[in-house]
Design a protein around this motif. Sequence first.
Motif, short mmCIF file in Angstrom:
data_model
loop_
_atom_site.label_atom_id
_atom_site.label_comp_id
_atom_site.label_asym_id
_atom_site.label_seq_id
_atom_site.Cartn_x
_atom_site.Cartn_y
_atom_site.Cartn_z
N ARG A 216 19.01 -20.56 -2.46
CA ARG A 216 19.40 -19.89 -1.23
C ARG A 216 20.89 -20.11 -0.99
O ARG A 216 21.51 -20.98 -1.57
CB ARG A 216 18.58 -20.43 -0.05
CG ARG A 216 17.08 -20.20 -0.25
CD ARG A 216 16.23 -20.99 0.71
NE ARG A 216 16.04 -20.33 2.00
CZ ARG A 216 15.26 -19.28 2.20
NH1 ARG A 216 14.61 -18.75 1.21
NH2 ARG A 216 15.13 -18.77 3.40
N VAL A 217 21.45 -19.30 -0.10
CA VAL A 217 22.88 -19.40 0.21
C VAL A 217 23.03 -19.64 1.71
O VAL A 217 22.21 -19.16 2.52
CB VAL A 217 23.63 -18.12 -0.25
CG1 VAL A 217 23.19 -16.90 0.53
CG2 VAL A 217 25.13 -18.31 -0.15
N LEU A 218 24.06 -20.39 2.08
CA LEU A 218 24.27 -20.72 3.48
C LEU A 218 25.07 -19.63 4.19
O LEU A 218 26.17 -19.29 3.76
CB LEU A 218 25.00 -22.06 3.61
CG LEU A 218 25.07 -22.59 5.05
CD1 LEU A 218 23.69 -23.06 5.51
CD2 LEU A 218 26.07 -23.72 5.15
N ALA A 219 24.50 -19.11 5.27
CA ALA A 219 25.19 -18.15 6.13
C ALA A 219 25.52 -18.86 7.44
O ALA A 219 24.74 -19.69 7.92
CB ALA A 219 24.29 -16.94 6.41
N ALA A 220 26.70 -18.56 7.98
CA ALA A 220 27.17 -19.20 9.20
C ALA A 220 27.49 -18.13 10.24
O ALA A 220 28.21 -17.18 9.96
CB ALA A 220 28.40 -20.05 8.91
N ARG A 221 26.95 -18.29 11.45
CA ARG A 221 27.20 -17.34 12.54
C ARG A 221 28.43 -17.79 13.32
O ARG A 221 28.49 -18.89 13.84
CB ARG A 221 25.99 -17.26 13.45
CG ARG A 221 26.14 -16.24 14.56
CD ARG A 221 24.92 -16.22 15.43
NE ARG A 221 24.36 -14.90 15.38
CZ ARG A 221 23.11 -14.58 15.65
NH1 ARG A 221 22.25 -15.51 15.98
NH2 ARG A 221 22.71 -13.35 15.60
N ARG A 222 29.42 -16.89 13.43
CA ARG A 222 30.69 -17.22 14.10
C ARG A 222 30.48 -17.39 15.60
O ARG A 222 29.76 -16.63 16.22
CB ARG A 222 31.72 -16.10 13.90
CG ARG A 222 32.21 -15.89 12.49
CD ARG A 222 33.14 -16.93 12.00
NE ARG A 222 34.24 -17.22 12.91
CZ ARG A 222 35.33 -17.87 12.56
NH1 ARG A 222 35.50 -18.29 11.34
NH2 ARG A 222 36.27 -18.12 13.44
N SER A 223 31.19 -18.36 16.17
CA SER A 223 31.21 -18.51 17.63
C SER A 223 32.57 -18.11 18.20
O SER A 223 32.71 -17.91 19.40
CB SER A 223 30.89 -19.96 18.02
OG SER A 223 31.78 -20.85 17.39
N ALA A 224 33.58 -17.98 17.32
CA ALA A 224 34.94 -17.61 17.73
C ALA A 224 35.65 -17.03 16.51
O ALA A 224 35.24 -17.30 15.39
CB ALA A 224 35.68 -18.84 18.25
N PRO A 225 36.69 -16.25 16.72
CA PRO A 225 37.20 -15.67 17.95
C PRO A 225 36.25 -14.59 18.49
O PRO A 225 35.33 -14.18 17.77
CB PRO A 225 38.56 -15.07 17.53
CG PRO A 225 38.38 -14.74 16.08
CD PRO A 225 37.45 -15.80 15.53
N PRO A 226 36.49 -14.12 19.71
CA PRO A 226 35.55 -13.18 20.36
C PRO A 226 35.20 -11.95 19.51
O PRO A 226 34.05 -11.53 19.50
CB PRO A 226 36.28 -12.77 21.64
CG PRO A 226 37.21 -13.90 21.93
CD PRO A 226 37.61 -14.47 20.59
N GLU A 227 36.18 -11.41 18.76
CA GLU A 227 35.89 -10.20 17.98
C GLU A 227 34.96 -10.46 16.79
O GLU A 227 34.39 -9.53 16.23
CB GLU A 227 37.18 -9.51 17.51
CG GLU A 227 38.04 -10.33 16.57
CD GLU A 227 39.04 -11.25 17.26
OE1 GLU A 227 39.94 -11.74 16.55
OE2 GLU A 227 38.94 -11.47 18.49
N CYS A 228 34.77 -11.72 16.44
CA CYS A 228 33.88 -12.09 15.32
C CYS A 228 32.60 -12.78 15.80
O CYS A 228 31.66 -12.93 15.02
CB CYS A 228 34.60 -13.03 14.35
SG CYS A 228 36.06 -12.35 13.58
N ALA A 229 32.57 -13.22 17.03
CA ALA A 229 31.45 -14.01 17.54
C ALA A 229 30.13 -13.27 17.37
O ALA A 229 30.03 -12.08 17.63
CB ALA A 229 31.68 -14.37 19.00
N GLY A 230 29.13 -14.00 16.88
CA GLY A 230 27.80 -13.44 16.70
C GLY A 230 27.56 -12.83 15.33
O GLY A 230 26.42 -12.55 14.98
#
Length: 136
Positions: free
Chosen positions: A16-30
Amino acid sequence: MDNRIVVGGVLIHRGRVLAARRSAPPECAGRWEFPGGKAEPGESEEQALERELLEELGVRARALRRLPGSWTVRAGLELRFWAADLLSGDPQPLEDHSELRWVGPGELAGLDWLDHDREVLPHVARLLAERDALPL
């Protein structure tokens, strides 16, 4: 002026591969990405990746090989992706991320990836398939 390099880590563990959900900056969050960051002056891409994964996730990893392609993030900033093995530690979202998720090949397309990260997904799927075929 030379481009500054940003390394994205395609961290692989147990097929499996690790995916990370952005919390910042606002245009990338989520949105989801492969974690990493900027190489410091005098630092190799491999060293940068290993340092960034330790800082962002609290894990020790080993850079394996660069994946095909590179992307201009903005003027003077070039993104390159590297496959990496998890050596030790349990990844935690220490900086810039709200959630981490281990995903298999069939789950890659279901996440809302940042655009550059989405473009490398075919290489990631191929890498996971290759790794899956390797004997343990």
